[in-house]
Design a protein around this motif. Structure first.
Motif, PDB file in Angstrom:
ATOM      1  N   ARG A   1      33.764  12.357  -7.222  1.00 42.51           N
ATOM      2  CA  ARG A   1      34.358  13.472  -6.475  1.00 42.51           C
ATOM      3  C   ARG A   1      35.839  13.633  -6.817  1.00 42.51           C
ATOM      4  NH1 ARG A   1      31.451  12.510  -0.563  1.00 42.51           N
ATOM      5  NH2 ARG A   1      29.553  13.687  -1.040  1.00 42.51           N
ATOM      6  N   SER A   2      36.529  12.500  -6.984  1.00 40.72           N
ATOM      7  CA  SER A   2      37.943  12.590  -7.358  1.00 40.72           C
ATOM      8  C   SER A   2      38.098  13.181  -8.753  1.00 40.72           C
ATOM      9  CB  SER A   2      38.608  11.212  -7.280  1.00 40.72           C
ATOM     10  OG  SER A   2      38.308  10.408  -8.401  1.00 40.72           O
ATOM     11  N   ILE A   3      37.117  12.928  -9.632  1.00 45.05           N
ATOM     12  CA  ILE A   3      37.128  13.535 -10.961  1.00 45.05           C
ATOM     13  C   ILE A   3      37.001  15.056 -10.831  1.00 45.05           C
ATOM     14  CG2 ILE A   3      35.799  13.789 -13.104  1.00 45.05           C
ATOM     15  CD1 ILE A   3      35.123  10.792 -12.861  1.00 45.05           C
ATOM     16  N   GLY A   4      36.146  15.503  -9.919  1.00 43.63           N
ATOM     17  CA  GLY A   4      35.982  16.941  -9.710  1.00 43.63           C
ATOM     18  C   GLY A   4      37.251  17.599  -9.206  1.00 43.63           C
ATOM     19  N   ILE A   5      37.908  16.955  -8.219  1.00 45.01           N
ATOM     20  CA  ILE A   5      39.140  17.528  -7.660  1.00 45.01           C
ATOM     21  C   ILE A   5      40.249  17.529  -8.706  1.00 45.01           C
ATOM     22  CG2 ILE A   5      40.920  17.253  -5.903  1.00 45.01           C
ATOM     23  CD1 ILE A   5      38.766  15.916  -4.138  1.00 45.01           C
ATOM     24  N   GLY A   6      40.444  16.374  -9.361  1.00 44.36           N
ATOM     25  CA  GLY A   6      41.489  16.297 -10.382  1.00 44.36           C
ATOM     26  C   GLY A   6      41.181  17.163 -11.581  1.00 44.36           C
ATOM     27  N   GLY A   7      39.897  17.189 -11.966  1.00 44.94           N
ATOM     28  CA  GLY A   7      39.506  17.982 -13.124  1.00 44.94           C
ATOM     29  C   GLY A   7      39.713  19.466 -12.931  1.00 44.94           C
TER      30      GLY A   7
END
Length: 725
Positions: free
Chosen positions: A315-321
């Motif tokens: 999920r953090s990858i999605g937000i940062g991405g």
């Protein structure tokens, strides 16, 4: 195609932005220089704030491992496997236990098990010449943590009795041998230099002039470094996975160069049509700028879909991405126009190649124009050829088996590889590389649990290690008859869990947690697809003012992804060429995170190319009212752009495959092959041929859909702006 004349208020927002940037171009460039320098500082600061933990909350093996970690200080790390071989009865060599203890002491808090601490023959080969010990390092593994493999190996060998051969193997030593422990493959710095030089060479042939070649690189650097600034701020709001830094580098490079190429191609086209610099820039922003916004939205949707998965680090990858395409779009719509306005016609100066190699006048008069006319004449033949190629690769793609690499498939040389061979020669199960560990709680009897697990089909040994008890909790170690990543072990895991139901035991260990990860990702993947498909459809339906075009775009994009999966299945999972080219045996599986990351990368990048093509086709159709002309000219004028952008990315991704790790090889080839396949077979064959067959249905949108999507049909000019196809 000159810009509309009128008051600033009557012009589109992007046109007004273009005029404003032209007037204040020095201020815009200066602001970006300051922001980019601060971005370089931010990149250094954020490197200290990455979130490196991995969690699968709510899944049984992960939760069991966490409780084991809390009680015993170990449980999240895969064990190091010490292997001992002797020409005589290895169980008579009492000094072996001292070697195991010495090796375990390198990482204080490690727990170990062996024949000498348990008395179980489960740790000894049938011929009695080979035995192994399990050493579980403490704490939770992170990207920056170390279990000091070299020191453990040195202590193990130094303390081993004379006449006994000792090796240190296991998952982490094997991975180390296949990457850092192997001399094959260039360093990361070398890869970056090779990739950068390759991209520059391709851009030389695309543009042929120094300013046009360097401008996409400048835009990419600004976009990447300024994304680090926003991510640094984000780390103070929420945890951001360390994986985001790789996304910023790869996706940021890809989309920033794509958007720069689109804008520069259009700007040079407008200059060639005789426009002055400012009107040319206004046209570029009005049309190509709109494509950039739509493309950035689709890339953001692909990355934002990671929020659907129940894994905090993904999920953090999605937000940062999501920040990556956002910054790339802003850079392309502000910094790049300021640079273009400053350079003006000098963008075609400092020629690096003879003009005849890079500039053939109108694109429709060149090879892409001839190809477009051929597709218009033979749409059935072109579509059939494309569908056959896609069908073959999709056939392989649906056979994808997401699973960790088996121990036998790690390439490389050295002590870990030799230890693996000694175990195999002694007919000891590869399941000892990632044993099952059963957590027994509430004063449960570990010997009873071990006896129950031992009788499960697929288990070759289960031991209640006497030293593994703390208070009311204890541990049982069990060895499956196959590698923890093998297909057959999935059934063994299910049977062990069923056997433990209603007891005080819970299955843990690395193999069980690996299966939990696969279940967490792929059982929820349909929701990810639904999220992406729905949002992409709505975005494209509004952008193209059509129902059929976004449906076609989504379907072809999903087929393109399946084809990319098919390529890595054919090469690595089935082993066609992987050994000869990359030195990797058929893996029978694809490492689980790779299909997920390929999806996150390729969905948005390949949709970029669809948007570039369809936006130009829609623009020409609005001007001419002729579908065949729109498709033909749209393909002719975007074909070089799409293939050039894909070649740049393909080369950058292909360099990744020279890394020695199996996972990076699979990832690099999947991205490189997927991006070039999409730009050629999908965008060059299927998109124009299917649109030719659909005819005027391409532009169909019923009034109720147009009203729901707030779509206003533009007024078509009385005289076509293009007089010839």
């Amino acid at each position: 195609m000159s810009a509309d004349v009128g008051s600033p208020e009557s012009q589109p927002l992007l046109a007004r932005l273009a005029h404003a940037i032209v007037r204040r171009r020095k201020l815009v460039i200066g602001a970006w220089i300051v922001l980019t320098l601060f971005g370089a500082f931010s990149a250094g600061q954020v490197s200290k704030r990455w979130f490196e933990s991995f969690s699968i909350p709510g899944y049984s093996s992960y939760e069991a491992n966490q409780r084991t970690l809390k009680t015993f200080g170990t449980g999240e790390q895969a064990p190091l496997v010490a292997v001992f071989h002797s020409d005589g009865d290895v169980t008579k060599e009492k000094g072996i236990q001292r070697a195991v203890v010495a090796a375990a002491a390198v990482n204080p808090g490690s727990r170990d098990s062996s024949y000498f601490s348990t008395g179980s023959r489960a740790y000894v080969s049938k011929d009695g010449h080979t035995t192994f010990a399990e050493i579980y390092p403490p704490k939770t593994p992170t990207f920056s943590s170390s279990v000091h493999l070299d020191q453990v190996r040195a202590k193990l060998k130094a303390a081993t009795p004379e006449g006994v051969q000792a090796y240190l193997t296991g998952r982490d030593p094997l991975y180390d041998a296949s990457t850092g422990g192997s001399s094959s493959g260039p360093s990361v710095l070398t890869e970056a230099l090779i990739g950068g030089l390759g991209c520059l060479v391709i851009l030389f042939f695309v543009f042929g002039t120094l300013p046009a070649v360097l401008m996409p690189i400048v835009v990419a650097i600004a976009a990447i470094l300024n994304t680090f600034t926003l991510v640094w701020i984000l780390t103070y709001i929420t945890n951001v996975s360390i994986i985001v830094q790789f996304l910023i580098a790869l996706v940021g490079l890809g989309v920033a160069i794509d958007y720069a190429l689109l804008m520069i191609f259009r700007f040079r086209d407008e200059l060639r049509e005789g426009e002055d610099v400012e009107p040319a820039l206004v046209e570029t922003m009005t049309h190509a700028g709109r494509s950039v916004i739509v493309s950035g939205s689709t890339v953001a949707v692909g990355l934002l879909s990671m929020l659907v998965l129940p894994l905090p680090f993904i999920r953090s990858i999605g937000i940062g991405g999501m920040l990556i395409p956002t910054v790339s779009v802003i850079t392309a719509l502000t910094l790049l126009p300021a640079l273009l306005a400053t350079l003006g016609t000098r963008i075609n100066s400092v020629r690096l190649l003879p003009k005849r190699f890079v500039d053939r006048g109108h694109p429709e008069d060149g090879p892409w124009g001839r190809w477009a006319r051929f597709v218009m004449r033979r749409p059935w033949a072109v579509a059939s050829a494309g569908l056959v190629i896609v069908g073959v690769l999709v056939f392989y793609g649906v056979q994808l088996n997401p699973s960790e690499a088996q121990a036998k498939d790690f390439p490389g040389t050295g002590d870990a590889i030799n230890g693996r061979a000694v175990l195999a020669d002694a007919h000891i199960s590869p399941g000892v590389m990632k044993p099952f560990v059963v957590l027994v709680e509430n004063n449960g009897d570990p010997k009873v649990i071990a006896a129950r697990v031992r009788r499960v089909p697929g288990i070759v040994g289960a031991v209640a290690v006497p030293q593994w008890r703390k208070g009311p909790d204890s541990l049982v170690e069990a060895f499956p008859d196959a590698d923890g990543a093998a297909k057959s072990t999935r059934g063994t895991i299910k049977r062990v869990r069923a056997e433990l139901k209603g007891t005080e035991g819970t299955l843990g260990g690395v193999a069980g947690e690996d299966r939990d990860f696969v279940a967490a990702v792929y059982s929820n993947f349909p929701y990810v697809l639904a999220f992406v498909v729905l949002l992409t459809f709505l975005l494209l339906a509004r952008a193209f003012r059509s129902i059929l075009l976004p449906i076609k775009a989504v379907v072809l994009n999903l087929l393109s992804l399946l084809a990319a999966y098919g390529i890595i299945v054919f090469i690595f999972q089935d082993g066609h060429g992987s050994k000869a080219i990359w030195g990797v045996n058929a893996t029978d599986s694809i490492i689980p995170w790779i299909p997920l990351m390929i999806f996150a990368f390729l969905y948005g990048l390949s949709m970029d190319y669809e948007v570039f093509m369809l936006t130009r086709m829609r623009e020409i159709y609005d001007e001419t009212g002729d579908t065949v002309t729109a498709i033909s000219l749209g393909l002719a004028r975007t074909g070089k752009l799409v293939t050039s952008a894909a070649l740049v990315l393909m080369f950058a991704f292909f360099v990744l495959s020279s890394s020695p790790g199996v996972d990076i090889k699979q990832f690099g080839i999947g991205l490189a092959a997927g991006i070039i396949f999409d730009a050629t077979v999908i965008r060059t064959l299927l998109v124009p041929s299917l649109m030719r067959l659909f005819g005027d249905w391409n532009w169909w949108m019923p009034p109720f859909a147009a009203k729901a999507l707030f779509v206003r049909e533009p007024r078509r000019p009385e005289q076509p702006a293009l007089e010839s196809a």
